[in-house]
Design a protein around this motif. Structure first.
Motif, PDB file in Angstrom:
ATOM      1  N   LYS A 130     -10.971   8.554 -12.330  1.00 49.28           N
ATOM      2  CA  LYS A 130     -11.217   7.404 -11.458  1.00 49.28           C
ATOM      3  C   LYS A 130     -10.095   6.398 -11.650  1.00 49.28           C
ATOM      4  N   GLY A 131      -9.928   5.534 -10.654  1.00 48.18           N
ATOM      5  CA  GLY A 131      -8.920   4.481 -10.787  1.00 48.18           C
ATOM      6  C   GLY A 131      -7.983   4.469  -9.609  1.00 48.18           C
ATOM      7  N   LEU A 132      -7.148   3.445  -9.570  1.00 47.38           N
ATOM      8  CA  LEU A 132      -6.183   3.268  -8.484  1.00 47.38           C
ATOM      9  C   LEU A 132      -4.793   3.092  -9.051  1.00 47.38           C
ATOM     10  N   GLY A 133      -3.824   3.685  -8.367  1.00 45.61           N
ATOM     11  CA  GLY A 133      -2.426   3.425  -8.688  1.00 45.61           C
ATOM     12  C   GLY A 133      -1.906   2.315  -7.800  1.00 45.61           C
ATOM     13  N   SER A 134      -0.603   2.178  -7.722  1.00 47.84           N
ATOM     14  CA  SER A 134      -0.058   1.036  -6.983  1.00 47.84           C
ATOM     15  C   SER A 134       0.985   1.414  -5.940  1.00 47.84           C
ATOM     16  N   GLU A 137       2.183   5.183  -0.792  1.00 45.80           N
ATOM     17  CA  GLU A 137       2.645   6.430  -0.166  1.00 45.80           C
ATOM     18  C   GLU A 137       2.459   7.625  -1.083  1.00 45.80           C
ATOM     19  N   ARG A 138       2.639   7.435  -2.380  1.00 46.05           N
ATOM     20  CA  ARG A 138       2.730   8.602  -3.255  1.00 46.05           C
ATOM     21  C   ARG A 138       1.649   8.689  -4.311  1.00 46.05           C
ATOM     22  N   ASN A 139       1.195   7.561  -4.813  1.00 43.69           N
ATOM     23  CA  ASN A 139       0.221   7.684  -5.914  1.00 43.69           C
ATOM     24  C   ASN A 139      -0.763   6.517  -5.936  1.00 43.69           C
ATOM     25  N   PHE A 140      -1.655   6.532  -4.970  1.00 42.38           N
ATOM     26  CA  PHE A 140      -2.605   5.431  -4.907  1.00 42.38           C
ATOM     27  C   PHE A 140      -3.988   5.803  -5.438  1.00 42.38           C
ATOM     28  N   ARG A 141      -4.170   7.046  -5.851  1.00 42.19           N
ATOM     29  CA  ARG A 141      -5.462   7.469  -6.417  1.00 42.19           C
ATOM     30  C   ARG A 141      -5.202   8.593  -7.409  1.00 42.19           C
ATOM     31  N   PRO A 142      -6.222   9.018  -8.161  1.00 44.00           N
ATOM     32  CA  PRO A 142      -5.989  10.039  -9.189  1.00 44.00           C
ATOM     33  C   PRO A 142      -5.403  11.333  -8.636  1.00 44.00           C
ATOM     34  N   HIS A 143      -4.363  11.830  -9.302  1.00 40.93           N
ATOM     35  CA  HIS A 143      -3.755  13.121  -9.000  1.00 40.93           C
ATOM     36  C   HIS A 143      -3.454  13.787 -10.337  1.00 40.93           C
ATOM     37  N   VAL A 144      -4.298  14.676 -10.805  1.00 43.01           N
ATOM     38  CA  VAL A 144      -4.036  15.344 -12.085  1.00 43.01           C
ATOM     39  C   VAL A 144      -2.992  16.433 -11.840  1.00 43.01           C
ATOM     40  N   ILE A 163      -2.465   7.639 -11.220  1.00 41.20           N
ATOM     41  CA  ILE A 163      -2.855   6.369 -11.843  1.00 41.20           C
ATOM     42  C   ILE A 163      -2.035   6.055 -13.098  1.00 41.20           C
ATOM     43  N   ASP A 164      -0.915   6.794 -13.278  1.00 42.52           N
ATOM     44  CA  ASP A 164       0.037   6.509 -14.364  1.00 42.52           C
ATOM     45  C   ASP A 164      -0.627   6.538 -15.741  1.00 42.52           C
ATOM     46  N   GLN A 165      -1.411   7.572 -15.978  1.00 40.70           N
ATOM     47  CA  GLN A 165      -2.087   7.702 -17.269  1.00 40.70           C
ATOM     48  C   GLN A 165      -2.069   9.155 -17.747  1.00 40.70           C
ATOM     49  N   ILE A 166      -2.158   9.312 -19.069  1.00 42.59           N
ATOM     50  CA  ILE A 166      -2.454  10.627 -19.648  1.00 42.59           C
ATOM     51  C   ILE A 166      -3.769  10.457 -20.398  1.00 42.59           C
ATOM     52  N   LYS A 167      -4.804  11.118 -19.881  1.00 45.79           N
ATOM     53  CA  LYS A 167      -6.123  11.000 -20.508  1.00 45.79           C
ATOM     54  C   LYS A 167      -6.264  12.100 -21.551  1.00 45.79           C
ATOM     55  N   GLU A 189       3.747   2.600 -11.889  1.00 47.02           N
ATOM     56  CA  GLU A 189       4.583   3.221 -10.869  1.00 47.02           C
ATOM     57  C   GLU A 189       5.608   4.196 -11.449  1.00 47.02           C
ATOM     58  N   SER A 190       5.266   4.799 -12.590  1.00 49.97           N
ATOM     59  CA  SER A 190       6.182   5.766 -13.225  1.00 49.97           C
ATOM     60  C   SER A 190       5.922   7.189 -12.713  1.00 49.97           C
TER      61      SER A 190
END
Length: 352
Positions: A130-134, A137-144, A163-167, A189-190
């Motif tokens: 869950k969560g939002l990116g920023s 165009e490319r990463n505004f929601r979770p993409h594993v 979402i620029d995370q490693i869970k 935004e990485s």
């Protein structure tokens, strides 16, 4: 007797391609010769079982598994539905009991049970991020985009490009359930894409699709959870002149683990980094063009002297000799045609 090798190349199948392309590998020459194609729908990623007997592939139906024959040929065993959208990355844990699937489109981590006879069994667990990116165009929601176990097999790292995370999850093997234990928050935004670990297991390398960089982390298990400490950040591109239109894509280690290679689309280069064995840190040796467009994945030949690049947009595979003395790539012959290659795995022929 000398080991013989084959290469498996997964492709999208909406064009003329129909599945996994099987190549015979000439290690000394650094060349590939196509032998046949094994039908599977949209093989966007492949992984081999630890015992070498089976090959797993993403498929439209979920995940497909094949028996690996002595000559490297593949015989279908079965397919399982992963109860979600099509996956994009596969890995196995160190016991061989679990297959992990990354879901780019729906932000899901799926755990599939593997049977001793090679069949894929039931879904053990599935977790939606869950969560939002920023970046709309490319990463505004979770993409594993990548799921791999840590080298000690104690945790599962799920890289989320959106979402620029490693869970970090712990797998409860009694209940076959994933439990979130920590989150590595990457730069905003990485676009983290993939993580690989050093041979020693002490260092982790994370490639970022939007920043076009590799971060080096130290890794250890504290007993209370995984601990990652950032040591270095280094560009994957030659001069980083057009970051908005570049996308760092592939990453692999040399067989001796002395070098890390990355590929960057847009700039269409492969970069080589020397790994300091003491610190795990990287020294960039070159970032050079690969005569193809969108180098989505890269693989080293087992001798460490050659590299193969799967160029998704130009529908080619290019192979090169790596000259470690002069820090250059020397192309081997003409690009080989293969439609929309996604991933490449060079591995020993037959069961090892």
């Amino acid at each position: 007797m000398k080991d013989e090798y084959v290469a498996y190349v997964g492709t999208y199948t909406h064009g003329s391609s129909i599945g996994i392309h099987l190549y015979d590998v000439n290690v000394e020459e650094g060349t590939l010769t196509e032998r046949k194609v094994i039908p599977v729908n949209n093989s966007s990623h492949i992984a081999r079982s630890l015992n070498g007997k089976y090959l797993y592939s993403i498929a439209d139906e979920g995940v497909a598994v094949f028996a690996v024959e002595d000559d490297g040929d593949l015989t279908p065993i079965n397919k399982v539905d992963i109860d979600g959208m099509r996956g994009c990355y596969l890995s196995v844990d160190k016991t061989g009991r679990y297959l992990f699937v990354a879901g780019y489109h729906d932000g899901k981590v799926t755990v599939v049970h593997t049977h001793k006879d090679g069949r894929l069994g039931s879904l053990m667990d599935g977790v939606f991020h869950k969560g939002l990116g920023s970046v709309a165009e490319r990463n505004f929601r979770p993409h594993v985009s990548c799921v791999v176990p840590t080298p000690d097999n104690k945790y599962v790292c799920a890289v989320d490009n959106g979402i620029d995370q490693i869970k970090m999850y712990k797998l409860n093997t009694q209940r076959d359930r994933l439990k979130l234990v920590d989150i590595l928050r990457c730069e905003r935004e990485s676009g983290p894409r993939e993580i690989v670990f050093s041979e020693s297991g002490k260092y982790a390398y994370v490639i970022y699709e939007l920043m076009n960089k590799v971060d080096v982390f130290s890794y250890r298990d504290t007993g209370n959870g995984p601990e990652f400490e950032k040591l270095q950040s280094i560009s994957t591109t030659s001069a980083n002149v057009d970051q908005a239109h570049d996308a760092a894509s592939g990453m692999c280690l040399s067989p001796d683990h002395h070098y890390l290679f990355t590929s960057t689309a847009g700039e269409n280069t492969v970069a080589m980094f020397h790994i300091d064995p003491e610190t795990g840190c990287l020294e960039k040796k070159f970032a050079l063009p690969i005569s193809g467009e969108y180098p989505k994945d890269i693989a080293m030949f087992p001798d460490g002297k050659h590299i193969a690049v799967a160029n998704h947009e130009s529908n080619t595979i290019t192979t090169f000799t790596v000259d470690y003395e002069k820090n250059v790539l020397v192309q081997k012959g003409r690009p080989m045609k293969v439609e929309t290659p996604n991933c490449i795995l060079i591995t020993k022929k037959g069961v090892h």
